[in-house]
Write a protein that holds these residues in place. Structure first.
Motif, PDB file in Angstrom:
ATOM      1  N   UNK A  27       0.849  -1.182   0.000  1.00  0.00           N
ATOM      2  CA  UNK A  27       0.000   0.000   0.000  1.00  0.00           C
ATOM      3  C   UNK A  27       0.891   1.240   0.000  1.00  0.00           C
ATOM      4  N   UNK A  28       0.295   2.409  -0.198  1.00  0.00           N
ATOM      5  CA  UNK A  28       1.054   3.653  -0.171  1.00  0.00           C
ATOM      6  C   UNK A  28       0.358   4.668   0.726  1.00  0.00           C
ATOM      7  N   UNK A  29       1.153   5.632   1.215  1.00  0.00           N
ATOM      8  CA  UNK A  29       0.636   6.753   1.988  1.00  0.00           C
ATOM      9  C   UNK A  29       0.977   8.047   1.260  1.00  0.00           C
ATOM     10  N   UNK A  30       0.086   9.018   1.349  1.00  0.00           N
ATOM     11  CA  UNK A  30       0.324  10.326   0.731  1.00  0.00           C
ATOM     12  C   UNK A  30       0.194  11.407   1.793  1.00  0.00           C
ATOM     13  N   UNK A  31       1.198  12.286   1.849  1.00  0.00           N
ATOM     14  CA  UNK A  31       1.185  13.394   2.801  1.00  0.00           C
ATOM     15  C   UNK A  31       1.462  14.689   2.058  1.00  0.00           C
ATOM     16  N   UNK A  32       0.513  15.587   2.089  1.00  0.00           N
ATOM     17  CA  UNK A  32       0.642  16.913   1.458  1.00  0.00           C
ATOM     18  C   UNK A  32       1.146  16.818   0.024  1.00  0.00           C
TER      19      UNK A  32
ATOM     20  N   UNK B 242      -4.816   1.321  -0.871  1.00  0.00           N
ATOM     21  CA  UNK B 242      -4.590  -0.105  -0.666  1.00  0.00           C
ATOM     22  C   UNK B 242      -4.793  -0.917  -1.919  1.00  0.00           C
ATOM     23  N   UNK B 243      -4.697  -0.253  -3.078  1.00  0.00           N
ATOM     24  CA  UNK B 243      -4.962  -0.940  -4.347  1.00  0.00           C
ATOM     25  C   UNK B 243      -3.996  -2.090  -4.592  1.00  0.00           C
ATOM     26  N   UNK B 244      -2.808  -2.036  -3.995  1.00  0.00           N
ATOM     27  CA  UNK B 244      -1.824  -3.083  -4.230  1.00  0.00           C
ATOM     28  C   UNK B 244      -1.912  -4.247  -3.265  1.00  0.00           C
ATOM     29  N   UNK B 245      -2.855  -4.225  -2.337  1.00  0.00           N
ATOM     30  CA  UNK B 245      -2.992  -5.306  -1.374  1.00  0.00           C
ATOM     31  C   UNK B 245      -3.704  -6.502  -1.999  1.00  0.00           C
ATOM     32  N   UNK B 246      -3.307  -7.677  -1.590  1.00  0.00           N
ATOM     33  CA  UNK B 246      -3.893  -8.900  -2.147  1.00  0.00           C
ATOM     34  C   UNK B 246      -4.325  -9.840  -1.024  1.00  0.00           C
ATOM     35  N   UNK B 247      -5.250 -10.756  -1.378  1.00  0.00           N
ATOM     36  CA  UNK B 247      -5.722 -11.741  -0.409  1.00  0.00           C
ATOM     37  C   UNK B 247      -6.697 -11.139   0.581  1.00  0.00           C
ATOM     38  N   UNK B 248      -7.157 -11.941   1.512  1.00  0.00           N
ATOM     39  CA  UNK B 248      -8.086 -11.457   2.524  1.00  0.00           C
ATOM     40  C   UNK B 248      -9.444 -11.134   1.945  1.00  0.00           C
ATOM     41  N   UNK B 249     -10.172 -10.293   2.619  1.00  0.00           N
ATOM     42  CA  UNK B 249     -11.513  -9.905   2.211  1.00  0.00           C
ATOM     43  C   UNK B 249     -11.572  -8.391   2.035  1.00  0.00           C
ATOM     44  N   UNK B 250     -11.591  -7.962   0.787  1.00  0.00           N
ATOM     45  CA  UNK B 250     -11.622  -6.534   0.448  1.00  0.00           C
ATOM     46  C   UNK B 250     -10.602  -5.753   1.272  1.00  0.00           C
ATOM     47  N   UNK B 251      -9.325  -6.037   1.083  1.00  0.00           N
ATOM     48  CA  UNK B 251      -8.302  -5.366   1.881  1.00  0.00           C
ATOM     49  C   UNK B 251      -8.216  -3.870   1.561  1.00  0.00           C
ATOM     50  N   UNK B 252      -7.822  -3.103   2.543  1.00  0.00           N
ATOM     51  CA  UNK B 252      -7.684  -1.668   2.348  1.00  0.00           C
ATOM     52  C   UNK B 252      -6.868  -1.050   3.469  1.00  0.00           C
ATOM     53  N   UNK B 253      -6.761   0.270   3.435  1.00  0.00           N
ATOM     54  CA  UNK B 253      -6.014   1.011   4.454  1.00  0.00           C
ATOM     55  C   UNK B 253      -6.843   2.220   4.867  1.00  0.00           C
ATOM     56  N   UNK B 254      -6.959   2.432   6.170  1.00  0.00           N
ATOM     57  CA  UNK B 254      -7.665   3.606   6.679  1.00  0.00           C
ATOM     58  C   UNK B 254      -6.719   4.473   7.505  1.00  0.00           C
ATOM     59  N   UNK B 255      -6.979   5.787   7.488  1.00  0.00           N
ATOM     60  CA  UNK B 255      -6.204   6.755   8.269  1.00  0.00           C
ATOM     61  C   UNK B 255      -7.160   7.467   9.224  1.00  0.00           C
ATOM     62  N   UNK B 256      -6.787   7.522  10.486  1.00  0.00           N
ATOM     63  CA  UNK B 256      -7.598   8.238  11.468  1.00  0.00           C
ATOM     64  C   UNK B 256      -6.702   9.166  12.273  1.00  0.00           C
ATOM     65  N   UNK B 257      -7.185  10.363  12.572  1.00  0.00           N
ATOM     66  CA  UNK B 257      -6.454  11.296  13.421  1.00  0.00           C
ATOM     67  C   UNK B 257      -6.846  11.008  14.863  1.00  0.00           C
TER      68      UNK B 257
END
Length: 247
Positions: free
Chosen positions: A97-102, A165-180
């Motif tokens: 996955x990747x992260x984007x900051x500013x 999280x477009x590059x994640x594989x396997x599991x069930x609808x994998x993704x990445x969330x960001x919370x402050x």
């Protein structure tokens, strides 16, 4: 358990074990104080003792505030640092996955990355320097990773990171969330430590398990903010009883 230890300030050079100290101005006027050791954090404010040297050692140059209720001193709790939490969802078994900051996007981060890998990926961005973040928690995907913004972003309400999280594989609808989890900004403490009282003049040893120890407070002098043992932005110090010239 108490561990009070009188200290004597020696006529040392300004940088002898204290790179944060810009000159000897004020070192002869240090006040003897009592520290509330329950407020200090291992690895941040003090180094843990070793087999040969059993005492823990508080770092020279720690910014301090005075607790109103007890009169004891504790870490200065000025403007709050922003904390953002990265959580990998859907139990992926591979991919990245990747992260984007500013506007800046990291290289691919493994689905099972640890805190160190996330830190390295973010510090490779052009707008995050080494020392601008601390990263804890993990590894993914089972445990979230917390990114704390310090350095040039200390005490600021920084932009929220985004993730792909477009590059994640396997599991069930994998993704990445960001919370402050903690918004950056003004000081959140109201116990007196939101006011800068000065700095711990010398490294100070104490017995593990102690709740108090003695130290010396430098309340006037010249300080290199960038060389303090914990990140601190001098521009964010709005409330102080100390007389400090920043360099």
């Amino acid at each position: 358990m108490n561990d009070f230890q009188p200290m004597t300030v020696l006529n040392e050079t300004a940088t002898s074990g204290r790179p944060w100290l810009a000159s000897l101005v004020g070192t002869n006027d240090g006040n003897t104080i009592a520290l509330d050791l329950t407020k200090f954090v291992e690895g941040v404010h003090y180094d843990k003792g070793t087999f040969l040297q059993g005492r823990n050692v508080l770092k020279s140059g720690l910014p301090l505030g005075k607790i109103s209720a007890s009169g004891l001193y504790a870490p200065y709790s000025g403007p709050t640092s922003e904390v953002q939490t990265v959580t990998v969802t859907g139990t992926p078994t591979g991919g990245t996955y990747t992260l984007t900051f500013s506007g800046q996007t990291t290289a691919a981060i493994p689905y099972n990355a640890n805190a160190g890998q996330v830190k390295s990926a973010l510090e490779a961005l052009s707008n995050i320097n080494v020392g601008d973040i601390t990263v804890t928690g993990g590894p993914h995907p089972g445990t979230a990773i917390a990114v704390t913004f310090v350095g040039q972003y200390l005490g600021e309400d920084v932009a929220a990171m985004t993730a792909s999280g477009a590059g994640l594989t396997g599991g069930t609808t994998p993704g990445v969330t960001i919370a402050t989890s903690t918004a950056g900004g003004s000081a959140s403490a109201s116990d007196g430590t939101q006011t800068l009282a000065g700095f711990l003049l010398e490294e100070t040893a104490f017995v593990p398990g102690s709740t108090k120890c003695g130290g010396v407070l430098l309340w006037q002098g010249e300080v290199y903010a960038a060389k303090l043992p914990v990140p601190m932005d001098a521009d964010d110090v709005a409330s102080t009883t100390a007389f400090i010239h920043w360099r």
